[in-house]
Design a protein around this motif. Structure first.
Motif, PDB file in Angstrom:
ATOM      1  N   GLY A 976       0.819  -1.214   0.000  1.00  0.00           N
ATOM      2  CA  GLY A 976       0.000   0.000   0.000  1.00  0.00           C
ATOM      3  C   GLY A 976       0.846   1.254   0.000  1.00  0.00           C
ATOM      4  O   GLY A 976       0.518   2.251  -0.670  1.00  0.00           O
ATOM      5  N   VAL A 980       1.010   4.530  -2.368  1.00  0.00           N
ATOM      6  CA  VAL A 980       0.941   5.917  -1.880  1.00  0.00           C
ATOM      7  C   VAL A 980       2.097   6.731  -2.434  1.00  0.00           C
ATOM      8  O   VAL A 980       1.923   7.866  -2.908  1.00  0.00           O
ATOM      9  CB  VAL A 980       0.938   5.929  -0.338  1.00  0.00           C
ATOM     10  N   TYR A 983       1.547   7.446  -6.008  1.00  0.00           N
ATOM     11  CA  TYR A 983       0.491   8.443  -6.206  1.00  0.00           C
ATOM     12  C   TYR A 983       1.018   9.847  -5.951  1.00  0.00           C
ATOM     13  O   TYR A 983       0.768  10.786  -6.722  1.00  0.00           O
ATOM     14  CB  TYR A 983      -0.667   8.126  -5.274  1.00  0.00           C
ATOM     15  N   LEU A1061      -9.046  -3.706   1.745  1.00  0.00           N
ATOM     16  CA  LEU A1061      -8.836  -2.259   1.741  1.00  0.00           C
ATOM     17  C   LEU A1061      -7.570  -1.893   0.977  1.00  0.00           C
ATOM     18  O   LEU A1061      -7.561  -0.956   0.149  1.00  0.00           O
ATOM     19  CB  LEU A1061      -8.765  -1.751   3.190  1.00  0.00           C
ATOM     20  N   CYS A1065      -7.213   0.310  -2.672  1.00  0.00           N
ATOM     21  CA  CYS A1065      -6.330   1.476  -2.838  1.00  0.00           C
ATOM     22  C   CYS A1065      -5.312   1.243  -3.958  1.00  0.00           C
ATOM     23  O   CYS A1065      -5.084   2.123  -4.799  1.00  0.00           O
ATOM     24  CB  CYS A1065      -5.616   1.778  -1.522  1.00  0.00           C
ATOM     25  N   ASN A1066      -4.717   0.070  -3.958  1.00  0.00           N
ATOM     26  CA  ASN A1066      -3.692  -0.214  -4.970  1.00  0.00           C
ATOM     27  C   ASN A1066      -4.278  -0.273  -6.373  1.00  0.00           C
ATOM     28  O   ASN A1066      -3.654   0.183  -7.344  1.00  0.00           O
ATOM     29  CB  ASN A1066      -2.984  -1.529  -4.643  1.00  0.00           C
ATOM     30  N   SER A1068      -6.840   1.404  -7.360  1.00  0.00           N
ATOM     31  CA  SER A1068      -7.133   2.798  -7.726  1.00  0.00           C
ATOM     32  C   SER A1068      -5.877   3.488  -8.233  1.00  0.00           C
ATOM     33  O   SER A1068      -5.888   4.163  -9.277  1.00  0.00           O
ATOM     34  CB  SER A1068      -7.710   3.533  -6.512  1.00  0.00           C
ATOM     35  N   VAL A1069      -4.771   3.314  -7.492  1.00  0.00           N
ATOM     36  CA  VAL A1069      -3.515   3.939  -7.908  1.00  0.00           C
ATOM     37  C   VAL A1069      -3.054   3.359  -9.247  1.00  0.00           C
ATOM     38  O   VAL A1069      -2.568   4.086 -10.124  1.00  0.00           O
ATOM     39  CB  VAL A1069      -2.456   3.747  -6.815  1.00  0.00           C
TER      40      VAL A1069
END
Length: 1216
Positions: A976, A980, A983, A1061, A1065-1066, A1068-1069
């Motif tokens: 994750g 981040v 991103y 979760l 997130c990953n 999405s990135v």
């Protein structure tokens, strides 16, 4: 020169002719031959003229070879009349069955197929000892068997089959358990042989029953078998010898023994030496022996050979010879018989032996003193009357198991009976019940005046203590058993003397097999059981009037058909009530007079309902014993007749038990009951409603089926719970009631159903009948709907509840049904509570889930909450095909192999980035180092988990599971954080100052997993542990011990939810990065020159770095489940290898660092190269820690696809 040579030449000329003629063919020896039983009728039985005497001890040996693994019979010896098996051998599956005196011993041993086995049984009446030997090794010893202790004489014996005797006295074979194989060397001796003797005397013939055709009657010939040769040296020859004078002698003084010895020494070859000779007194009247089986040779009527000369004589002779070297028995027998069959002439004497009298028997040893032969005698006449039975003077009645023996039927008065209750303390033995039984019998059955009957025992257990200390029970812990039994005294001593004797015998110190037995709380009282009164029974064998009988005595009556057979019935003394009652008649020797087709001719009335049910029961039992199923006509006739019985009268519990047993027996057979299933279910419901009983409740249990009825008072009804457990099997069901609603599953139960107090509103009278049913088979619940058959299968037993004359539905307080699974539920299995809907499938019935809520308790149990009463069950959704055992094994191997490979390459990756400082000066590389460390820890712990769990150390297992949990969470956290960082570097293009950037990432990456694991340990450390095999299925189906999260709540919250979760997130990135790259390509046409293969590398690199392949675990269901699980295992276990591939092998700066520091010669790069300077310059980050410079390498490489994670060297280091 040998003086015998002319005679010898002549003798062997005659011998050679004889061996080609009748002499050789007339030998009756079975040595070297076998009885071949291949399924066709081929009974081998003892000749009627050969009788077995009464034997106080005996030994039986035979060779046996099974060709097919089916139930089999070795031999059966029955007492006169064929009523019971006196001595026998059989087997089925992995068990041997030994019969002695009508009692059966089951031994855990399976004779190998297609292989000869030697089986010997020995019995000593004095020691009351039965021993069984297999191939000369003692397999089993049973002592203290019940009387009688003498083998019944004059019985019938068959090989390979069991048998009965018909009205004409002929032996009739029984079918069903015939041996399909071969038998050889069957012999019986009149003494008990030791194990050493059995091993040493393998070729000795029997002295009661010999292996000779003259003793056997058969319809198929024996078959020679070269593998059955048995070499032996010691033989006994028995024969009648005739001496005829060629010329008239001056006197008749001739030594019979001397003449015989000279004759034998003249004709026998050098390897046969005469050891001893015994002869009878010569006689002028010589019997012509036609039956060489007779040991006491008797002269048949009208058969006399009178010599012509007054000096001509005949005499019987027994000769013991030694054959050295030992030769096969059959060869020696043939040779000696041939030699003796020729007439011998010497001077004025002619000697000859009656060929029919010659017997050559292998013996175990030579006797020191010549004894008259004693074994099988041939009766001159045969009695046409059966044996007369009389009341024995010593105990010979019923064993401690309650089986009746052949007690007399015409006793003159009752014996004295006592009831004994005693608590026994005993420590240590693995078979305490056998020890206690032996102790009781040895203590009381010492002088032949009393016998122990109906012994029962139960362990006294403090259930609360037992549950709390279940895992702490010591092997040597002293246990207590409550015992109760009856004592029958025969000599009519005074009651006080008997009570004193019993008390003294039981309370004295006793030790058996080093086990000390202590008796406490001994209570003895005399009981006065009444006689069983005269009773008339109507059966399928006819009507019988049983006369009044004393307790524990049997009565016998002649069968209606055949007239010469007998039926028996015991007046049984019950251990629970101390009262007598008639047992079921033993009609096995009688032939039935009624068939199922005759049921339509029987009219049911209130008076004969019980008799009709008894007839139906007997007919069904007989039919199913002869066939595996009832025909549709027979089934309809049975159900119709039982329905008439239930409709016409109230049902007594005993009659109800018979009805339930009839139904249970039909269900356990191969009968197709689907057409009458609804009728049978309604029949049992109606029977339960119509059953008459005075007590509060009554239960009727049968194999795989149980019914319980209760009369419930509507006032104060708080609920009712019914349960069923099968301790050993469905043949022994245990039912129980609880006057309350039980909302939790009960331990050790197969099915429970709890009725809420709301049912009180459904009671229509003061006392209401509540009925429960349990069905252990699904024969009555066959859903013929194709959709149901293809998707659902029954995964539990069936339990039901009903209230008479009331349809219960739409309850607000639901009925709780808890059912155990036949097959443990796997994590991805789906089970559903359903009820049997009689209205489905045109009245045939089917499963329906309406009104029932399913609650999964454990892999072994499911609870159902239903708003109505009917038949309930749990069904398994078989459309979810589970992973096969083969796939599970392959996936496990892939997982371990992949983790091993990843561990190696993750270690190389870490060493590379840690050793070369120039590679770890940018933040993406430092994040990669942390991710690699987390994945390495995860892989190593996964590989070592099974090893750690094998120590069975609870603390070590918790530590292992918690550490594995930690590294799993850390790995996903750093994945994750990779997203981040990507991103921030790619999307957030503004310069944002982040102090202590990597330090904060480390705090998050390693701290959050630590907090989660710490919370789990603080809340419930037992959430970690050694998961069961079925729970390990989620970890690639490993069947090895595995330390992991065993609490589903913690697993779904801290693993599934956390991983989901991170994956969201990953993803999405990942999508944002792909969009950003596409936009940059559109803005820079020069970038389009990069090939699609390079783009594919970039996407693959991002997928591995972000751990997107882990998301496949959320889609492992449906038809492609197995394929997805293979991809999941391969891609995720090799994630470490892919990181090494994309971020070491395919990165140019890493390869050049390897060449600078690890290569030699022309492959080595100089540290002063231009590329090296550019890396050094670009590797130093600006201390302002701007985001653009934080991820400059990765940013530029992403913005320029050629420099993305595929591994190209950066062209510049400063972000645009």
């Amino acid at each position: 020169m040998d003086s015998r040579s002319p005679l010898t030449v002549c003798l062997y000329i005659q011998l050679s002719v004889s061996l080609l003629g009748s002499t050789a063919s007339s030998t009756t020896s079975l040595w070297g031959k076998k009885v071949q039983l291949n399924g066709r009728p081929c009974p081998w039985q003892l000749q009627p003229g050969v009788t077995v005497p009464a034997l106080k001890e005996l030994s039986v040996c035979l060779l046996l070879c099974r060709n097919i693994a089916t139930e089999w019979t070795g031999f059966v010896y029955k007492a006169p009349g064929g009523r019971r098996i006196e001595l026998g051998l059989g087997g089925s599956g992995s068990h041997l069955t030994v019969w002695l005196f009508g009692k059966r011993e089951l031994l855990l041993w399976e004779l190998k197929v297609k292989e000869w086995s030697s089986v010997c049984l020995t019995w000593s009446g004095r020691a009351r000892r039965l021993r069984t030997y297999i191939n000369g090794t003692l397999l089993h010893e049973a002592v203290n068997l019940e009387p009688p202790q003498i083998l019944a004489p004059n019985g019938t014996l068959t090989l390979g089959i069991s048998h009965n005797v018909n009205a004409n006295g002929e032996v009739q074979p029984e079918s069903g358990n015939n041996l399909l194989g071969e038998i050889g060397r069957f012999r019986v001796w009149s003494r008990e042989w030791s194990a050493e003797e059995l091993r040493r005397q393998s070729c000795a013939d029997g002295d009661v029953v010999r292996w000779d055709q003259q003793q056997w009657k058969h319809s198929c010939p024996p078959v020679p078998d070269n593998s059955l040769h048995c070499a032996w040296s010691l033989y006994k020859i028995k024969m009648w010898i005739f001496i005829v004078h060629a010329t008239e002698p001056r006197n008749c003084v001739v030594s019979a023994e001397g003449v015989t010895r000279g004759w034998l020494e003249s004709i026998f070859p050098h390897n046969i030496s005469v050891h001893d000779i015994s002869v009878s007194s010569p006689s002028h009247s010589c019997p012509v022996v036609n039956d060489s089986a007779a040991l006491h040779v008797q002269k048949p009527q009208g058969s006399t050979a009178s010599p012509d000369s007054p000096c001509d004589k005949c005499f019987s002779c027994e000769v013991y010879v030694n054959v050295d070297p030992a030769a096969s028995v059959e060869a020696v027998q043939a040779e000696i018989t041939a030699l003796l069959s020729l007439t011998f002439s010497n001077n004025f004497l002619n000697l000859s032996a009656d060929p029919n009298s010659i017997m050559v028997l292998p013996v175990e040893s030579f006797p020191v003193v010549t004894e008259p032969p004693t074994a099988v005698s041939t009766a001159a006449t045969t009695s046409e009357t059966g044996p007369t039975q009389s009341r024995p003077a010593e105990p010979a009645n019923v064993s401690t198991t309650g089986d009746p023996s052949d007690r007399n039927l015409t006793g003159v008065g009752p014996d004295t009976f006592f009831r004994v209750n005693v608590t026994v303390k005993i420590a240590g033995p693995t078979n305490p019940k056998d020890i206690i039984k032996k102790w009781v019998k040895e203590s009381l059955e010492v002088n032949g005046t009393m016998i122990v009957l109906n012994l029962i025992m139960k362990e006294k257990v403090d259930w609360n203590m037992a549950q709390n200390n279940k895992l702490k029970t010591s092997y040597h812990q002293q246990k207590q058993y409550y015992c109760a039994f009856h004592v029958r005294e025969y000599k009519i001593n005074s009651v006080a003397e008997i009570i004193t004797f019993i008390h003294s015998a039981l309370t004295s110190k006793h030790e058996i097999d080093s086990v000390i037995i202590e008796a406490v709380d001994v209570a003895i009282k005399q009981i006065l059981p009444e006689n069983c009164l005269e009773e008339t029974t109507v059966t399928i064998y006819g009507e019988y009037i049983w006369p009044e009988s004393f307790p524990q005595d049997s009565q016998e009556m002649g069968c209606r058909k055949p007239k010469f057979e007998k039926a028996y019935r015991l007046c049984k003394l019950d251990i629970e009530t101390d009262m007598t009652s008639w047992a079921e008649p033993d009609m096995r020797n009688c032939k039935q007079l009624v068939s199922i087709s005759d049921l339509s001719n029987i009219t049911v009335t209130t008076d004969n309902a019980a008799e009709v049910v008894g007839i139906v029961r007997d007919l069904v039992d007989v039919q199913l014993s002869n066939s595996s199923e009832l025909s549709s006509f027979e089934l309809d006739s049975v159900v119709e007749k039982l329905n008439k019985v239930v409709d016409i009268s109230f049902i007594q519990p005993a009659v109800g038990a018979d009805i339930v047993n009839v139904i249970a027996n039909i269900l356990l057979s191969e009968t197709n009951v689907t057409p009458v299933a609804t009728a049978v279910l309604k029949l049992t419901d109606k029977m339960g409603d119509n059953m008459y009983f005075i007590d509060e409740s009554v239960s009727v249990n049968a194999p795989s089926m149980a019914l319980s009825m209760m009369n419930v008072d509507g006032d104060g009804f708080k609920g009712l719970t019914f349960g069923v457990s099968s301790v050993l099997s469905l043949l022994d069901l245990k039912t129980f009631f609880m006057w309350d609603f039980v909302g939790e599953p009960l331990p050790d139960t197969d099915a429970t159903i709890s009725l809420p107090s709301e049912l009180q509103n459904c009671f229509t009278r003061n006392t209401t009948r509540v009925q429960f049913q349990f069905h252990g088979t699904n024969e009555l619940f066959q859903d013929t709907t194709s959709a149901t058959q293809s998707r659902w299968t029954l995964n539990s037993y069936i339990v039901s509840a009903s209230i008479n004359d009331t349809d219960v539905s739409n309850l607000s307080d639901r009925v709780l049904v808890t059912l155990s699974h036949h097959k443990p539920k796997q994590p991805d299995d789906r089970v559903q509570c359903m009820f049997w809907d009689f209205g489905k499938n045109g009245g045939l019935g089917g499963w329906n889930s309406s009104g029932c809520e399913t609650r999964n308790i454990s892999p072994h149990q499911t609870s159902c909450l239903c708003d109505h009463l009917t038949h309930f069950a749990v069904l398994l959704d078989v459309s979810r095909t589970p992973i096969s055992e083969a796939d599970s094994h392959i996936l496990t191997m892939i997982s371990f192999l992949g983790c091993g490979i990843s561990s190696i390459f993750l270690g190389i990756t870490l060493l590379t980035y840690l050793a070369f400082e120039k590679l770890r000066q940018d933040y993406p590389s430092k994040i990669l180092i942390n991710l690699s460390a987390a994945l390495l820890g995860l892989s190593m712990l996964f590989l070592l988990d099974s090893w750690f769990s094998s120590f069975s150390n609870y603390g070590l297992c918790i530590a292992t599971a918690a550490t594995l949990h930690y590294f799993l969470l850390a790995s996903f956290t750093w994945m994750g954080l990779e997203a981040v960082n990507m991103y921030l570097a790619l999307v957030k293009v503004f310069n944002i100052y982040v102090p202590s950037y990597i330090l904060k990432f480390c705090a998050v990456g390693w701290g959050i997993p630590l907090v989660i694991v710490g919370l789990v340990l603080a809340i419930d450390k037992d959430a970690y542990g050694n998961i069961a095999a079925e729970q390990a299925a989620s970890m690639h189906q490993s069947t090895d011990p595995f330390c992991w999260l065993q609490d589903d709540v913690f697993f779904y919250v801290t693993v599934v939810a956390f991983v989901l979760l991170i994956m969201l997130c990953n993803f999405s990135v990942f999508i944002v990065v792909l969009i950003q790259i596409r936009q940059m390509r559109a803005n820079k046409p020069s970038a389009n020159s990069v090939g699609s293969l390079h783009d594919l590398r970039a996407v693959a690199s991002l997928t591995v770095l972000l751990g997107l392949t882990w998301s496949m675990g959320f889609f492992s269901f449906g038809p492609g489940r197995v394929l997805i699980m293979y991809l999941f295992s391969i891609l995720n276990t090799l994630q470490g290898f892919f990181i090494f591939l994309f971020h070491c092998v395919m990165k140019e700066n890493v390869r050049k660092q390897w060449r600078i520091h690890l290569c030699c010669g022309r492959f080595r790069l100089s540290d002063n190269s231009d590329w090296s300077h550019s890396v050094t310059a670009g590797g130093r980050c600006n201390k302002n820690n701007l985001i653009n410079s934080v991820a400059s390498d990765n940013t530029s490489s992403i913005r320029k696809v050629s420099d993305s994670s595929t591994g190209s060297a950066p062209q510049h280091h400063q972000g645009a």
